[in-house]
Design an enzyme around this catalytic site. Structure first.
Site, PDB file in Angstrom:
ATOM      1  N   HIS A 179       0.823  -1.219   0.000  1.00 16.85           N
ATOM      2  CA  HIS A 179       0.000   0.000   0.000  1.00 16.85           C
ATOM      3  C   HIS A 179       0.852   1.260   0.000  1.00 16.85           C
ATOM      4  O   HIS A 179       0.368   2.326  -0.351  1.00 16.85           O
ATOM      5  CB  HIS A 179      -0.938  -0.004   1.222  1.00 16.85           C
ATOM      6  CG  HIS A 179      -2.007  -1.045   1.128  1.00 16.85           C
ATOM      7  ND1 HIS A 179      -3.332  -0.754   0.933  1.00 16.85           N
ATOM      8  CD2 HIS A 179      -1.931  -2.402   1.177  1.00 16.85           C
ATOM      9  CE1 HIS A 179      -4.029  -1.874   0.866  1.00 16.85           C
ATOM     10  NE2 HIS A 179      -3.207  -2.894   1.023  1.00 16.85           N
ATOM     11  N   ASP A 392       3.174   9.503  -0.931  1.00 19.95           N
ATOM     12  CA  ASP A 392       2.081   8.648  -0.473  1.00 19.95           C
ATOM     13  C   ASP A 392       1.904   7.522  -1.475  1.00 19.95           C
ATOM     14  O   ASP A 392       2.038   7.752  -2.683  1.00 19.95           O
ATOM     15  CB  ASP A 392       0.782   9.472  -0.401  1.00 19.95           C
ATOM     16  CG  ASP A 392      -0.108   9.041   0.748  1.00 19.95           C
ATOM     17  OD1 ASP A 392      -0.044   7.868   1.128  1.00 19.95           O
ATOM     18  OD2 ASP A 392      -0.865   9.883   1.253  1.00 19.95           O
TER      19      ASP A 392
HETATM   20  P1  ADP Z   1      -3.200   6.330   5.076  1.00 16.71           P
HETATM   21  O1  ADP Z   1      -3.567   4.944   4.696  1.00 16.71           O
HETATM   22  O2  ADP Z   1      -1.745   6.599   5.019  1.00 16.71           O
HETATM   23  O3  ADP Z   1      -3.757   6.749   6.389  1.00 16.71           O
HETATM   24  P2  ADP Z   1      -5.098   7.298   3.020  1.00 16.71           P
HETATM   25  O4  ADP Z   1      -5.407   8.691   2.588  1.00 16.71           O
HETATM   26  O5  ADP Z   1      -4.897   6.357   1.910  1.00 16.71           O
HETATM   27  O6  ADP Z   1      -3.836   7.351   3.990  1.00 16.71           O
HETATM   28  O7  ADP Z   1      -6.286   6.746   3.888  1.00 16.71           O
HETATM   29  C1  ADP Z   1      -6.743   7.405   5.038  1.00 16.71           C
HETATM   30  C2  ADP Z   1      -8.096   6.852   5.408  1.00 16.71           C
HETATM   31  O8  ADP Z   1      -8.386   7.248   6.742  1.00 16.71           O
HETATM   32  C3  ADP Z   1      -9.199   7.389   4.518  1.00 16.71           C
HETATM   33  O9  ADP Z   1     -10.077   6.338   4.192  1.00 16.71           O
HETATM   34  C4  ADP Z   1      -9.889   8.429   5.383  1.00 16.71           C
HETATM   35  O10 ADP Z   1     -11.270   8.516   5.172  1.00 16.71           O
HETATM   36  C5  ADP Z   1      -9.618   7.947   6.787  1.00 16.71           C
HETATM   37  N1  ADP Z   1      -9.480   9.091   7.717  1.00 16.71           N
HETATM   38  C6  ADP Z   1      -8.563  10.054   7.667  1.00 16.71           C
HETATM   39  N2  ADP Z   1      -8.751  10.948   8.655  1.00 16.71           N
HETATM   40  C7  ADP Z   1      -9.812  10.547   9.338  1.00 16.71           C
HETATM   41  C8  ADP Z   1     -10.508  11.026  10.488  1.00 16.71           C
HETATM   42  N3  ADP Z   1     -10.144  12.111  11.179  1.00 16.71           N
HETATM   43  N4  ADP Z   1     -11.566  10.329  10.911  1.00 16.71           N
HETATM   44  C9  ADP Z   1     -11.942   9.210  10.271  1.00 16.71           C
HETATM   45  N5  ADP Z   1     -11.320   8.706   9.197  1.00 16.71           N
HETATM   46  C10 ADP Z   1     -10.272   9.350   8.734  1.00 16.71           C
HETATM   47  O1  F6P Z   2      -0.410   1.911   4.207  1.00 13.07           O
HETATM   48  C1  F6P Z   2      -0.851   2.784   5.212  1.00 13.07           C
HETATM   49  C2  F6P Z   2      -0.984   2.134   6.577  1.00 13.07           C
HETATM   50  O2  F6P Z   2       0.187   1.745   7.117  1.00 13.07           O
HETATM   51  C3  F6P Z   2      -1.854   0.919   6.591  1.00 13.07           C
HETATM   52  O3  F6P Z   2      -1.197  -0.296   6.587  1.00 13.07           O
HETATM   53  C4  F6P Z   2      -2.621   1.130   7.837  1.00 13.07           C
HETATM   54  O4  F6P Z   2      -3.921   0.756   7.621  1.00 13.07           O
HETATM   55  C5  F6P Z   2      -2.622   2.620   8.049  1.00 13.07           C
HETATM   56  O5  F6P Z   2      -1.514   3.099   7.431  1.00 13.07           O
HETATM   57  C6  F6P Z   2      -2.788   3.003   9.495  1.00 13.07           C
HETATM   58  O6  F6P Z   2      -1.625   2.796  10.237  1.00 13.07           O
HETATM   59  P1  F6P Z   2      -1.554   2.012  11.597  1.00 13.07           P
HETATM   60  O7  F6P Z   2      -2.096   0.657  11.351  1.00 13.07           O
HETATM   61  O8  F6P Z   2      -0.117   2.040  11.961  1.00 13.07           O
HETATM   62  O9  F6P Z   2      -2.432   2.750  12.570  1.00 13.07           O
END
Ligand code: ADP
Ligand code: F6P
Length: 512
Positions: A179, A392
């Site tokens: 991812h 990202d």
């Molecule tokens: P990462 O996997 O690195 O966290 P992504 O942008 O791919 O980054 O995914 C983040 C996910 O977390 C998204 O599905 C988003 O809706 C969710 N998210 C981010 N901030 C919040 C928040 N404050 N409350 C709930 N969900 C959140």
């Molecule tokens: O790829 C992003 C990621 O590391 C996912 O594996 C994981 O769902 C997300 O970030 C949240 O991180 P964590 O599991 O460390 O809270």
């Protein structure tokens, strides 16, 4: 003439077994020692939840609690009954949590894979803990699976899992999807365990990346470090000296776009949006939504917002930045420092522009996980989304904003370094997050963009997000896993931007 015999029926679909570091829910104990569950954060869970709901199967992972007992197992059985698929817990100890999760996964691989090698802590004890924990995941997979299952392992926490499974005699196909980004060769080389991890990855049958950029970085590492591996099919197949073939591909992950769109159009969300607009009348809302993570570029984004207000004073009182941050990995010093830095900057910027008696506060800072409908209401209420990670894998927030922009007039400002930029470059305003003035210009442009341009751009974005949704991602990955010929990769041209399309953007930039 005899009719040709009918083709044999397709083999029955294999049961899907997903393995990831975390399960989709985190269990903790409240002050009275009672177990409480909350949804896990992050893009991996957002993407995989609708897939498991749709197909059923098993999800193996850590429930986020270290005192693992029968009560934990019972809670997961209960949760699985409503989820429609099985949840199988991996029991990690406090030492595993420290060395495997916080340590090797999040203090070595996470910063390294995001090109931030100066933040890596290459503690050899972390490596041992990482290997031990992968062994524990393997034991649960062995106990939970049969030879006719399809095992799909996710993310950087579990790079050596296939090796552990092969050692344990597992014969089912095992595929892997990363991812996060995969770093370029000169950064990957910093890793003291660079050979071991690369070799371990080759125990998978299929290795999937988010973008061609990551796939290219990976195959460049293979070429440089493992001379015995032969790459063919435009580097989509690695032939190993023992006769095995490993497929390698890029599969950009998507979201359940229909579900986001449906919920964004619901009366509940509409009421929440109306209430937000009533509280902040005549205001352009700019939205940032991130996990607390140094890869997300939040401090630079705040600086760029400050630059906008300084360079364009006429925007003061007209725009408000809503920055939502979900707590994450708070045992790691860099994450705690980042939180302090963000709070300081928000305070500084609000202090610089807020006037006594005035009702305008430039930045509204929210530090907590939001319920899905609340998050969707923010997406829908915002005129502009500022998605500016330093790097990202994909960034699902960018896609969620587009899916929720049902009025088709939102503007997406997106970092060039998000994996999503490859697919969304035509509708978004792309920025270099390190370029404060360039980002400030993009904010200014977005605030003044005519409605017709906003709509035209958002239509392009929404089309891309809904065509390349999470179900298409799963289908293309699973089809690639069973295709006998890589040239039969069922990825139509519009799904994966070609290498040329990915680089066209940079060529235009450099030509300016
Ligand atoms: P990462 O996997 O690195 O966290 P992504 O942008 O791919 O980054 O995914 C983040 C996910 O977390 C998204 O599905 C988003 O809706 C969710 N998210 C981010 N901030 C919040 C928040 N404050 N409350 C709930 N969900 C959140
Ligand atoms: O790829 C992003 C990621 O590391 C996912 O594996 C994981 O769902 C997300 O970030 C949240 O991180 P964590 O599991 O460390 O809270």
């Amino acid at each position: 003439m005899l009719e040709p015999p009918p083709p044999p029926p397709p083999p029955p679909p294999r049961r899907l077994v997903v393995v990831s570091n975390r399960l989709p829910l985190v269990l903790t104990r409240d002050a009275d020692g009672r177990l409480v569950g909350r949804p896990s954060g992050g893009g991996l869970v957002t993407a995989l939840l609708p897939v498991l709901r749709d197909r059923g199967g098993v999800w193996i992972g850590w429930p986020g609690i270290v005192d693992h007992d029968d009560e934990v197992k019972a809670a997961l059985v209960g949760a699985a009954e409503t989820a429609g698929y099985r949840l199988a817990p991996v029991a990690l100890s406090a030492q595993d949590e420290a060395g495997f999760y916080f340590g090797f996964s999040n203090e070595v691989l996470w910063p390294l894979f995001h090109d931030l090698q100066s933040l890596c802590n290459f503690d050899p004890a972390y490596w041992r803990s990482y290997c031990d924990a992968n062994h524990k995941y393997a034991q649960v997979v062995v106990a939970e699976t049969a030879a006719d299952d399809f095992i799909w392992v996710h993310d950087y926490h579990l790079l050596p899992l296939a090796s552990e499974l092969r050692r344990a005699g597992v014969t089912a196909p095992v595929a892997f999807f990363l991812h996060t980004p995969f770093p370029p060769l000169d950064i990957y080389l910093k890793l003291p365990w660079r050979f071991a991890l690369l070799r371990a990855l080759l125990d998978y049958d299929l290795i999937g990346f988010q973008t061609l950029r990551d796939q290219r970085n990976f195959t460049q590492c293979l070429r440089a470090l493992l001379r015995e591996v032969r790459l063919t099919n435009r580097a989509g197949m690695a032939h190993l000296p023992d006769g095995r073939d490993v497929r390698i591909g890029a599969f950009p992950i998507g979201i359940d776009a229909n579900a986001f769109q449906r919920q964004a159009s619901s009366p509940t969300v509409q009421a929440a949006v109306d209430a937000m607009h009533a509280e902040l009348p005549n205001r352009e809302l700019i939205l940032g939504v991130d996990r607390l993570d140094y890869t997300k570029g939040i401090p630079l984004r705040l600086e760029a917002f400050r630059t906008t207000l300084r360079r364009h004073p006429e925007l003061q009182k007209r725009i408000t930045l809503i920055q939502v941050v979900v707590p994450s990995r708070d045992d790691i010093p860099e994450y705690r420092d980042l939180k302090t830095r963000i709070e300081q900057l928000v305070g500084e910027i609000n202090g610089e522009f807020t006037r006594p008696g005035g009702r305008w506060v430039p930045i509204h800072y929210i530090y907590r996980a939001l319920d899905r409908l609340d998050l969707i209401a923010y997406y829908r209420a915002a005129r502009i989304a500022l998605v500016t990670p330093l790097k990202d894998g994909m960034n699902l927030v960018a896609k969620e904003f587009c899916a929720c922009s049902v009025d088709e007039d939102g503007v997406l400002i997106l970092s060039e370094f998000a994996g999503a930029a490859a697919q969304l470059q035509h509708g978004a305003l792309l920025v270099n997050p390190y370029d404060l003035e360039g980002t400030a210009d993009a904010i200014y442009r977005a605030c003044n963009m005519p409605q017709s341009e906003r709509q035209a751009r958002m239509r392009v974005l929404r089309r891309a997000v809904s065509r390349q949704d999470v179900f298409r991602w799963v289908n293309s990955f699973l089809e690639a896993a069973i295709a006998s010929d890589l040239d039969a990769f069922p990825l139509p041209d519009d799904y994966l931007p070609s290498a040329e399309a990915e680089t066209a953007y940079w060529q235009t930039e450099f030509a300016e």
